[in-house]
Design an enzyme around this catalytic site. Structure first.
Site, PDB file in Angstrom:
ATOM      1  N   GLU A   1     -10.561 -89.596  -6.800  1.00 56.34           N
ATOM      2  CA  GLU A   1      -9.334 -88.833  -6.575  1.00 56.34           C
ATOM      3  C   GLU A   1      -9.367 -87.440  -7.184  1.00 56.34           C
ATOM      4  O   GLU A   1      -8.745 -86.508  -6.678  1.00 56.34           O
ATOM      5  CB  GLU A   1      -8.113 -89.595  -7.105  1.00 56.34           C
ATOM      6  CG  GLU A   1      -7.728 -90.803  -6.261  1.00 56.34           C
ATOM      7  CD  GLU A   1      -8.416 -92.090  -6.693  1.00 56.34           C
ATOM      8  OE1 GLU A   1      -9.363 -92.020  -7.500  1.00 56.34           O
ATOM      9  OE2 GLU A   1      -8.002 -93.163  -6.223  1.00 56.34           O
TER      10      GLU A   1
ATOM     11  N   LYS B   1       6.372 -97.456  -2.556  1.00 59.20           N
ATOM     12  CA  LYS B   1       5.904 -98.071  -1.308  1.00 59.20           C
ATOM     13  C   LYS B   1       7.051 -98.463  -0.386  1.00 59.20           C
ATOM     14  O   LYS B   1       6.952 -98.286   0.835  1.00 59.20           O
ATOM     15  CB  LYS B   1       5.053 -99.304  -1.629  1.00 59.20           C
ATOM     16  CG  LYS B   1       4.343 -99.848  -0.396  1.00 59.20           C
ATOM     17  CD  LYS B   1       3.282-100.866  -0.728  1.00 59.20           C
ATOM     18  CE  LYS B   1       2.535-101.262   0.536  1.00 59.20           C
ATOM     19  NZ  LYS B   1       1.504-102.283   0.259  1.00 59.20           N
TER      20      LYS B   1
ATOM     21  N   MET C   1     -23.463 -73.811 -22.690  1.00 55.16           N
ATOM     22  CA  MET C   1     -22.465 -73.044 -23.426  1.00 55.16           C
ATOM     23  C   MET C   1     -22.221 -73.681 -24.801  1.00 55.16           C
ATOM     24  O   MET C   1     -22.029 -72.977 -25.795  1.00 55.16           O
ATOM     25  CB  MET C   1     -21.168 -72.948 -22.621  1.00 55.16           C
ATOM     26  CG  MET C   1     -20.201 -71.913 -23.151  1.00 55.16           C
ATOM     27  SD  MET C   1     -20.914 -70.251 -23.253  1.00 55.16           S
ATOM     28  CE  MET C   1     -20.414 -69.541 -21.688  1.00 55.16           C
TER      29      MET C   1
END
Lengths: 566, 163
Positions: free
Chosen positions: A53, A165, A478
């Site tokens: 997601e 829902k 980094m």
């Protein structure tokens, strides 16, 4: 139109059609099954099934950054929503308009610790522009309208619509509102006329002027008026990481990027200018460093921003102008008739050229190991500066920003505010869906790419011909750089062992994999990727110098003129 | 500086948590916060007492205005205003102290609203300082329980906060 009753799920789909949405990035699950059933029956938009997601939200986000449209993501309740949070926070920090639809357990189950229940509204509240829990199907259409309106207007940002829902199952008459008005939300777009006059006057009187262009200039479609104003005035222009491309980087008036890894000339000019015009920028810590040090030099500041709370937040300004960047700049332009071709401006440019002569972005071009900067330069050359470039977060992001000279806005797509590793590949998917024929490149590191590498599968499914440029130095670069500079070279957990064979990995997903180890092979490999493999995803593993650092660098908490140069 | 910020916001679920969340997320301090619906049931009015430098207060005002649910906002401290707070105090009231407690309540214009053989419950309104002064004036050992509402405020004269 309102004669027949529709289910909530049908309404969601109809609303997306009414908004002209062409692409939805998402992942199904229990709470959104009704919506997915309606998606199956429609062909108004394409749904792109991601593999996680977080990637759905990043893809929708980059889609929006590249096109200017509102991006749309759809995820299920519980873990679907929590996985989406990093994506939502990324979009929030960079002011990207998104509508994220999250499923929720049925209204009667809310608060019962139901399966896959989470307080999505509560969790996302601090990282959204606004969010809605729709408890009644009769409020659904209006809420969707408001969500798109809020996301896209004023200072843009993500809006979450949480739909239980049962609401997707219940029915009501459907009519999509044509317009929306909210007494509590009326963003300003037109700047104050008096302030605009004052700003124009101040610009014309400037001896050492400077335009400071931020992400707001890109998002607010301010690139055209920024160019017009800069050319009319002949002033130097510097951009933040988020503003790159608003002004063409190859232009001699462009001083490059500002901030922690900005150019010497941009930072010195920012520190020593006497009139600063800030356009859709927010003086953040990565740009001006220490505000006290910044305040040592006297200068007058004009600040244009659509968000009043960005003005005088870290730095007091003299002429605040709240309004849409494009409109305000157009208004300033009409106030400026002549070009100030003064001796002072000439002297200022002479000073800037001295700073520029430092050549702060030089690097070792004779190295037998591939220098990451050289890869980005070669990429720039091979793509003619016309690619969409997404990036992840770290050294490679800075090299991409420094060495790829963007000449148009919305081409440089990266997570500036939140600094989200794992952004680059799904972002490239979003751009590739929006512009299937354009060259789309993801510049990444071996740390970042592994944070969303599963999306290679999505890329295969949709035949996205992304070019993944992996600057593989075998270290979390980094982090390693900070450890070298500030932690006496104690390289705690910044060395990545057991890296996969990326060529085999790319091939396992059905793509083309390449490993490039010699400097002389860089450009030919890139050419091959963009010609022979034009229509394929090419995963290019460049083995680069692990000891290379990003220069210049302003250490955290230091001032703009306290750069470490190579 | 101490500021009293009044705001009108949409009377919707979650509106209060947006304000409270903003203060905690940005590290602003809240001395008190009160909220209740107004005569227009679609609107809630909130009074927030906070402290901060001028820069912080300016940011608080701007950030509150930015919340989509906030309709209108007024910093009461910008002009003359009235502030009031309600306190209920349950005190031990026995023997000699019982009469003394009644006297103190009278001096502070409090009202005794519940009486038992051993205790009084006193209702007191005023600004925060007055309520604190009352608590300091009585024997601390006599205090059984206190509850304060936090400050509500309104501007003096013609200045109003209304949409």
């Amino acid at each position: 139109m309102a004669d027949t009753e529709l289910t909530g799920a049908e309404i969601v789909v109809r609303c997306l059609h009414a908004e002209g949405v062409k692409h939805v990035f998402g992942y199904p699950g229990g709470a959104v099954l009704n919506i997915y059933d309606e998606i199956y029956k429609q062909d108004g938009f394409q749904h792109i099934l991601v593999r996680h997601e977080q990637a759905a939200v990043h893809a929708a986000d980059a889609y929006s950054r590249a096109t200017g449209q509102v991006g749309v993501a759809l995820v299920t309740s519980g873990p679907g929503a929590t996985n989406a949070v990093t994506g939502i926070a990324t979009a929030y920090m960079d002011s990207i308009p998104l509508v994220v639809i999250t499923g929720q357990v049925p209204t009667a189950a809310i608060g019962m610790d139901a399966f896959q229940e989470v307080d999505t509204i509560g969790i996302t509240r601090p990282c959204v522009k606004h969010n809605f829990l729709v408890k009644d199907v009769r409020e659904l259409a209006e809420t969707m309208k408001k969500a798109f309106y809020i996301a896209a207007t004023g200072r843009p940002g993500p809006v979450v619509v949480d739909i239980p829902k049962d609401v997707t199952q219940n029915t009501c008459a459907f009519a999509y509102p044509e317009s929306v008005s909210m007494r509590s939300y009326n963003p300003t777009s037109k700047g104050h006329t008096g302030q605009i006059k004052k700003a124009a006057q101040m610009l014309l009187e400037a001896k050492r002027p400077m335009l400071y262009v931020g992400g707001g200039a890109v998002l607010g479609n301010g690139a055209e008026p920024v160019r017009a104003l800069a050319r009319k005035l002949g002033f130097p222009v510097a951009s933040t990481l988020m503003g790159l491309g608003a002004f063409p980087e190859p232009d001699p008036q462009n001083l490059g990027m500002l901030g922690m890894h900005g150019t010497y000339e941009a930072n010195m000019a920012m520190q020593h200018c006497d009139v600063l015009l800030a356009i859709g920028a927010r003086f953040d810590d990565r740009v001006i460093g220490n505000p006290k040090h910044f305040g040592k030099e006297a200068r007058r500041i004009i600040h244009i921003d659509v968000d009043p709370s960005s003005i005088s937040k870290r730095v007091r300004v003299d002429v605040p102008i709240v309004g849409a960047v494009d409109q305000v700049l157009d208004d300033i332009l009409t106030q400026i008739s002549g070009t100030p071709d003064t001796p002072e401006l000439k002297a200022w440019w002479a000073q800037i050229e001295l700073w520029r002569a430092q050549d702060c972005l030089k690097f070792d071009r004779t190295s037998p190991i591939i220098k990451p900067q050289a890869v980005v330069e070669a990429l720039y050359k091979v793509t003619g500066g016309n690619a969409f470039v997404t990036s992840d977060v770290g050294q490679h992001q800075m090299w991409a920003a420094q060495y790829y000279k963007f000449n148009a806005p919305r081409r440089w797509i990266n997570s500036g505010g939140l600094g989200t590793m794992g952004f680059g590949l799904p972002a490239a998917m979003g751009v590739a869906m929006a512009y299937p024929d354009a060259p789309v490149v993801c510049i990444t590191g071996e740390g970042s790419i592994q944070m969303n590498i599963q999306e290679l599968s999505t890329c295969k499914e949709h035949k996205l011909p992304i070019k993944v440029i992996l600057l593989n130095n075998g270290v979390l670069g980094m982090v390693r750089q900070w450890q070298e500079f500030f932690y006496e070279e104690r390289y705690s957990e910044s060395y990545v062992t057991s890296l996969p064979d990326f060529t085999m990995l790319a091939e396992a997903y059905g793509h083309v994999g390449m490993k490039i180890e010699r400097p002389e092979d860089v450009e030919p490999a890139l050419i091959k990727a963009f010609t022979e493999h034009k229509d394929q995803l090419v995963f290019m593993n460049f083995i680069t110098d692990p000891r290379e650092n990003v220069y210049p660098m302003i250490p955290a908490g230091k001032g703009l003129s306290e750069m470490i140069l190579i | 500086m101490r500021h009293i910020i009044s705001l009108l916001m949409e009377n919707e679920a979650g509106a209060l948590s947006r304000v409270a969340g903003l203060f905690s997320a940005r590290g602003y301090n809240i001395e008190s916060l009160t909220v209740a619906p107004t005569e227009d049931a679609t609107l809630s009015r909130m009074t927030i007492v906070t402290r901060g430098s001028d820069e912080v207060i300016e940011q608080i005002n701007k950030q509150l205005n930015k919340l989509v649910d906030v309709v209108k906002l007024q910093d009461l401290s910008d002009g003359s205003h009235i502030e009031r707070e309600l306190m209920l105090v349950k005190v031990r009231a026995v023997g000699e102290g019982r009469e003394e407690m009644k006297r103190m309540a009278d001096i502070f214009r409090g009202r005794i609203i519940d009486v038992t053989e051993k205790s009084y419950t006193i209702e007191l309104t005023g600004d925060g300082k007055k309520l604190t002064a009352f608590l300091e004036a009585i024997d601390p050992a006599a205090i059984l329980e206190t509850v304060r509402t936090g400050t509500s405020g309104i501007a003096r004269g013609e200045r109003i906060l209304k949409i």
